[in-house]
Design a protein around this motif. Structure first.
Motif, mmCIF file in Angstrom:
data_model
loop_
_atom_site.group_PDB
_atom_site.id
_atom_site.type_symbol
_atom_site.label_atom_id
_atom_site.label_comp_id
_atom_site.label_asym_id
_atom_site.label_seq_id
_atom_site.Cartn_x
_atom_site.Cartn_y
_atom_site.Cartn_z
ATOM 1 N N UNK A 140 0.898 -1.339 0.095
ATOM 2 C CA UNK A 140 0.005 0.057 0.028
ATOM 3 C C UNK A 140 0.703 1.452 0.034
ATOM 4 N N UNK A 141 1.995 1.269 0.769
ATOM 5 C CA UNK A 141 2.966 2.292 1.062
ATOM 6 C C UNK A 141 3.376 2.755 -0.508
ATOM 7 N N UNK A 142 3.972 1.782 -1.295
ATOM 8 C CA UNK A 142 5.046 1.788 -2.356
ATOM 9 C C UNK A 142 3.795 1.996 -3.451
ATOM 10 N N UNK A 143 3.238 1.185 -3.587
ATOM 11 C CA UNK A 143 2.301 1.322 -4.758
ATOM 12 C C UNK A 143 1.490 2.640 -4.856
ATOM 13 N N UNK A 144 0.971 2.964 -3.654
ATOM 14 C CA UNK A 144 0.084 4.091 -3.651
ATOM 15 C C UNK A 144 0.622 5.504 -2.970
ATOM 16 N N UNK A 145 0.937 5.146 -1.746
ATOM 17 C CA UNK A 145 1.231 6.537 -0.978
ATOM 18 C C UNK A 145 2.398 7.070 -1.635
ATOM 19 N N UNK A 146 3.627 6.216 -2.124
ATOM 20 C CA UNK A 146 4.636 7.043 -2.823
ATOM 21 C C UNK A 146 4.243 7.778 -4.168
ATOM 22 N N UNK A 147 3.410 7.233 -4.716
ATOM 23 C CA UNK A 147 2.853 7.768 -5.812
ATOM 24 C C UNK A 147 2.172 9.276 -5.651
ATOM 25 N N UNK A 148 1.350 9.114 -4.694
ATOM 26 C CA UNK A 148 0.760 10.385 -4.173
ATOM 27 C C UNK A 148 1.716 11.321 -3.624
ATOM 28 N N UNK A 149 2.532 11.025 -2.691
ATOM 29 C CA UNK A 149 3.464 11.881 -2.075
ATOM 30 C C UNK A 149 4.358 12.517 -3.007
ATOM 31 N N UNK A 150 4.878 11.671 -4.021
ATOM 32 C CA UNK A 150 6.075 12.108 -4.835
ATOM 33 C C UNK A 150 5.500 13.198 -5.801
ATOM 34 N N UNK A 151 4.116 12.885 -6.320
ATOM 35 C CA UNK A 151 3.419 13.730 -6.893
ATOM 36 C C UNK A 151 3.364 15.101 -6.465
ATOM 37 N N UNK A 152 2.805 15.048 -5.121
ATOM 38 C CA UNK A 152 2.672 16.165 -4.358
ATOM 39 C C UNK A 152 3.829 17.121 -4.100
ATOM 40 N N UNK A 153 4.948 16.384 -4.158
ATOM 41 C CA UNK A 153 6.204 16.981 -3.668
ATOM 42 C C UNK A 153 6.712 17.889 -5.164
ATOM 43 N N UNK A 154 6.633 16.989 -6.199
ATOM 44 C CA UNK A 154 6.900 17.726 -7.416
ATOM 45 C C UNK A 154 6.148 18.702 -8.219
ATOM 46 N N UNK A 155 4.889 18.714 -7.857
ATOM 47 C CA UNK A 155 3.727 19.408 -8.287
ATOM 48 C C UNK A 155 3.953 21.054 -8.442
ATOM 49 N N UNK A 156 4.362 21.426 -6.992
ATOM 50 C CA UNK A 156 4.612 22.927 -6.971
ATOM 51 C C UNK A 156 5.788 23.363 -7.881
#
Ligand SMILES: NC(=O)c1ccc[n+]([C@@H]2O[C@H](COP(=O)([O-])OP(=O)(O)OC[C@H]3O[C@@H](n4cnc5c(N)ncnc54)[C@H](OP(=O)(O)O)[C@@H]3O)[C@@H](O)[C@H]2O)c1
Length: 301
Positions: A140-156
């Motif tokens: 759950x952490x790698x396949x979903x959380x990581x995708x959301x969190x990394x996108x959140x960091x790169x989006x700005x």
């Protein structure tokens, strides 16, 4: 009778117009990858490694991220003849601090991120009651959380640039509820939903999202026994290079969704959306004791 016929023709016409409008809808200008900065997670093997190669061949500057430094260095050596800039960042992407450090190092080195590819992932198969709960948590952490969190960091960073491309590697299991893969399917449905919702949220900002749904692909994720089982059941198994190439073409063309895995997979996605009863019947017939036993043997081995 005449009203019925008119209604039928009317709906047919409306349907045809809808598909025509979808086909003709303006696509954003084709992406030129030369000199673009591309951050790829899961670049040490499989689809991620093939993506690194395909981006490099198009002259992109490539940032390779995964845990195994030696494998990343091997990929660097493979792609260096094609691109002037390759940055290797070994990191465990399930760790928030390491994720933040990856983004910092990428920006410190290149000053921007043009394309983010969320590819890193793991799988888990078997009857739910037999699955290791700690592995479910990691999945759950790698396949979903990581995708959301990394996108959140790169989006700005992308919002500041007023441009950017995000490619999320989901799975056919992100649109088709494949039994005996329930937690994996949950993460991949999550990635599909996340991508669709974010695309609507940031429409008009110059940032585009492409969801890639690979079918079975010949990578470390599938062991030889699984491959034999899939072949016996007539499933198509694709080469990661072919998957990467099709994914990048989809990104360049600005496609929202790229479904791989051949006609079988496309029919599956269509049926899950429009005729779920058919798929229920399919799985009733397909989920034979032999298939279950084969999969369970794989999990125990
Ligand atoms: N193969 C298929 O049949 C198939 C089908 C549909 C979708 N997909 C999806 O395609 C994507 C790539 O999978 P693949 O088939 O190419 O499998 P793979 O060869 O096993 O690649 C998985 C990648 O994820 C990285 N990774 C795993 N855990 C990580 C962590 N904690 N931190 C950083 N990186 C990590 C691995 O690198 P390290 O071990 O070096 O960290 C590796 O580079 C996944 O999202 C998968 O769900 C695969």
């Amino acid at each position: 009778m005449r009203i019925g016929r008119r209604l039928a023709w009317g709906s047919l016409g409306a349907g045809a117009l809808y598909w025509l409008a979808r086909y003709l809808r303006p696509k954003h200008s084709a992406l030129v990858l030369q000199e673009k900065v591309v951050l790829i997670t899961g670049a040490s093997s499989g689809i991620g490694r093939s993506l690194a190669y395909s981006f490099a061949r198009r002259g992109a500057r490539v940032i390779l991220v995964a845990r195994r430094a030696d494998r990343l260095e091997a990929v660097r050596r493979e792609i260096e003849p094609y691109t002037s800039d390759v940055l290797v960042i070994p990191a465990d992407l399930t760790d928030d601090e390491q994720l933040q450090a990856v983004v910092r190092q990428a920006v410190d080195t290149f000053g921007r991120i043009d394309v983010l590819v969320n590819d890193a992932g793991m799988s888990q198969a078997g009857p739910l009651q037999d699955l290791d709960p700690q592995r479910i948590e990691r999945l759950l952490r790698l396949n979903l959380w990581t995708v959301i969190r990394l996108t959140q960091l790169v989006l700005p960073i992308m919002l500041q640039q007023s441009s950017g491309y995000i490619m999320n590697i989901g799975s056919g299991g992100g649109r088709i509820a494949v039994p005996l893969f329930a937690p994996y399917v949950a993460t991949k449905y999550g990635v599909s939903g996340f991508t669709d919702a974010l695309r609507r949220e940031i429409a008009g900002t110059g940032i585009h999202l492409t969801l890639v749904l690979p079918g079975f692909t010949n990578t470390d994720m599938l062991n030889p026994e699984m491959l034999t089982l899939l072949e016996r059941y007539g499933y198509r198994v694709e080469h990661p290079d072919a998957v990467a190439e099709r994914a990048i073409v989809g990104l360049i063309r600005g496609e929202n969704e790229v479904v791989l895995g051949g006609v079988q997979a496309r029919l599956g996605v269509f049926a899950e959306r429009h005729a779920p009863l058919l798929l229920r019947l399919y799985w009733r017939l397909f989920l034979t004791p032999e298939w279950r036993a084969g999969l369970e043997k794989l999990i125990r081995s």
